[in-house]
Write a protein that holds these residues in place. Structure first.
Motif, short mmCIF file in Angstrom:
data_model
loop_
_atom_site.label_atom_id
_atom_site.label_comp_id
_atom_site.label_asym_id
_atom_site.label_seq_id
_atom_site.Cartn_x
_atom_site.Cartn_y
_atom_site.Cartn_z
N UNK A 71 -3.91 17.33 -2.33
CA UNK A 71 -3.92 16.05 -1.92
C UNK A 71 -5.31 15.61 -1.12
N UNK A 72 -5.91 14.61 -1.37
CA UNK A 72 -7.45 14.59 -0.99
C UNK A 72 -7.27 13.29 -0.08
N UNK A 73 -6.99 13.26 1.16
CA UNK A 73 -6.86 12.28 2.21
C UNK A 73 -6.09 11.05 1.49
N UNK A 74 -5.09 11.21 1.31
CA UNK A 74 -4.10 10.46 0.70
C UNK A 74 -3.69 9.13 1.43
N UNK A 75 -3.67 9.43 2.65
CA UNK A 75 -3.23 8.13 3.51
C UNK A 75 -4.16 7.49 4.16
N UNK A 76 -5.61 7.67 4.01
CA UNK A 76 -6.58 6.83 4.71
C UNK A 76 -6.76 5.39 4.38
N UNK A 107 0.89 -1.20 0.17
CA UNK A 107 0.08 -0.16 0.09
C UNK A 107 0.96 1.11 0.14
N UNK A 108 1.87 1.47 0.78
CA UNK A 108 2.85 2.55 0.87
C UNK A 108 3.39 2.73 -0.33
N UNK A 109 4.00 1.65 -1.05
CA UNK A 109 4.46 1.71 -2.26
C UNK A 109 3.70 2.36 -3.40
N UNK A 110 2.37 1.65 -3.30
CA UNK A 110 1.25 2.27 -4.37
C UNK A 110 1.38 3.73 -4.25
N UNK A 111 0.96 4.23 -2.94
CA UNK A 111 0.70 5.36 -2.79
C UNK A 111 2.26 6.48 -3.10
N UNK A 112 3.23 5.74 -3.09
CA UNK A 112 4.38 6.68 -3.56
C UNK A 112 4.14 7.05 -5.15
N UNK A 113 3.78 5.75 -5.80
CA UNK A 113 3.75 5.88 -7.13
C UNK A 113 2.56 6.85 -7.43
N UNK A 114 1.52 6.62 -6.94
CA UNK A 114 0.53 7.74 -7.30
C UNK A 114 0.76 9.03 -6.93
N UNK A 115 1.49 9.44 -5.86
CA UNK A 115 2.25 10.73 -5.86
C UNK A 115 3.38 11.11 -6.84
#
Length: 362
Positions: free
Chosen positions: A157-162, A136-144
């Motif tokens: 950023x719209x609640x990116x860590x939820x 999940x953390x890696x996917x969020x890095x890619x999205x960022x």
């Protein structure tokens, strides 16, 4: 990079108004966090800045230019959502470069941007993997990273860590903060988590029911909340609110008596309009501002309900005589247990006072 300005921005759905004339100035390179409970309008405000929602009134400027009628793609913004929204059949590298390739960006420049992003986010070793092979953390890095490659004027950023677990949320908060320092780009971040707001923001915007309640630096909001709502929203655990009544108004301030324990009285200096004798007021005390017995202005005896021992800190959930529950934060308080009684002290200099409508008196 670019600054951002909102002037009397309104959003209506038919006759129902949900954003009531929001005004805000965001400096070039500033990290601003919109925070508030669910339904307060923070995501709607962000989507209006992005151009994903039309505005019903007011003006939005990015880099000094009015963008009310400008298409989202032409506003110079990049948005990261709660959902990663990665293409499952593409590799990380292809996901990062997709938008640039579709817009006909030169191949050499696209490759340069992708390499730069992989260095910043430390995802070089992931470039040939597909989303299903990522955490999940890696996917969020890619999205960022997909937002960074666009080299926008403003990040949203719209609640990116939820969607992340507690440990990853902490890690990603640090990564986003480091990213802001590296890029120096204006960032607007939406969350309902006041801890994220306090740790990330240069400036916090507290919203409630479509209104901006207060704008300020994190510690300014913590030390000097404008009203009871902000006082209760900023800080964890939240501020305790104890019912009281005005007994006397004098040159030193206002003497109050707790509604549940009339013998517990405290003189609070005023900074707002003086209340009247007999007025109902609310005493605000942060959990960490209770003192040891005899070290404040007045002592208060409470009955311990639950004690949570977290090592260096303990949170004691206790009840005062009238049944109101309060939370007390103590260091090294390992002896407190259920059904104990505990005496703590209140200090006027560490207390807040609000009228019955929640307006700040001190």
């Amino acid at each position: 990079m670019a600054g951002l300005s909102l002037k009397n921005v309104v959003k209506r759905y038919g006759a129902f108004e949900i954003i009531h004339g929001a005004s805000l100035e965001v400096a070039d390179g500033e990290f601003v966090v919109f925070v508030g409970p669910s339904g307060c309008g923070k995501s709607t405000l962000l989507r209006m800045i992005a151009g994903l929602e039309d505005i019903s009134g007011g003006e939005i400027k990015i880099d000094g230019k009015t963008v009310n009628d400008v298409e989202p793609a032409d506003r110079g913004i990049a948005m990261v959502f709660q959902s990663y929204a990665l293409y499952p059949h593409l590799t990380v590298e292809q996901n990062l470069s997709f938008g640039l390739r579709m817009n006909g960006n030169p191949k050499a420049d696209t490759n340069r941007r992708v390499r730069h992003v992989s260095d910043i986010l430390q995802i070089k070793e992931l470039m040939n993997r597909r989303p299903k092979q990522l955490s999940g953390g890696q996917r969020q890095r890619v999205a960022i990273g997909r937002a960074i490659v666009r080299e926008p004027k403003v990040f949203l950023f719209d609640e990116p860590l939820s969607n992340l677990d507690a440990e990853l949320r902490v890690q990603m908060r640090v990564e986003i903060s480091k990213l802001h320092k590296t890029l120096g780009t204006t960032m607007i971040y939406v969350t309902h988590d006041q801890t994220e707001a306090m740790t990330l923001a240069d400036k916090i915007v507290v919203l409630r029911s479509g209104n901006i309640e207060q704008i300020g630096a994190p510690l300014d909001l913590y030390d000097n909340p404008a009203n009871q709502f902000v006082a209760g929203f900023v800080g964890s655990p939240k501020m305790n609110f104890i019912g009281a009544e005005v007994v006397e108004v004098n040159a030193n301030g206002v003497l109050i008596a707790l509604a549940s324990q009339r013998d517990v009285r405290l003189t609070i200096p005023l900074q707002g309009a003086a209340p009247k004798i007999g007025d109902k007021v609310v005493l605000g005390v942060r959990p960490e501002h209770f003192l040891d017995a005899g070290k404040g202005d007045v002592d208060l005896m409470v009955a311990v309900d639950v004690a949570e021992h977290l090592g260096s800190t303990s949170y004691i959930y206790a009840n005062i005589a009238g049944g109101e529950q309060i939370v007390i934060e103590r260091e090294e308080s390992r002896n407190a247990s259920n059904r104990d009684t505990l005496t703590v002290a209140l200090a006027a200099r560490r207390s807040f006072l609000f009228d019955s409508a929640g307006n700040r008196l001190r």
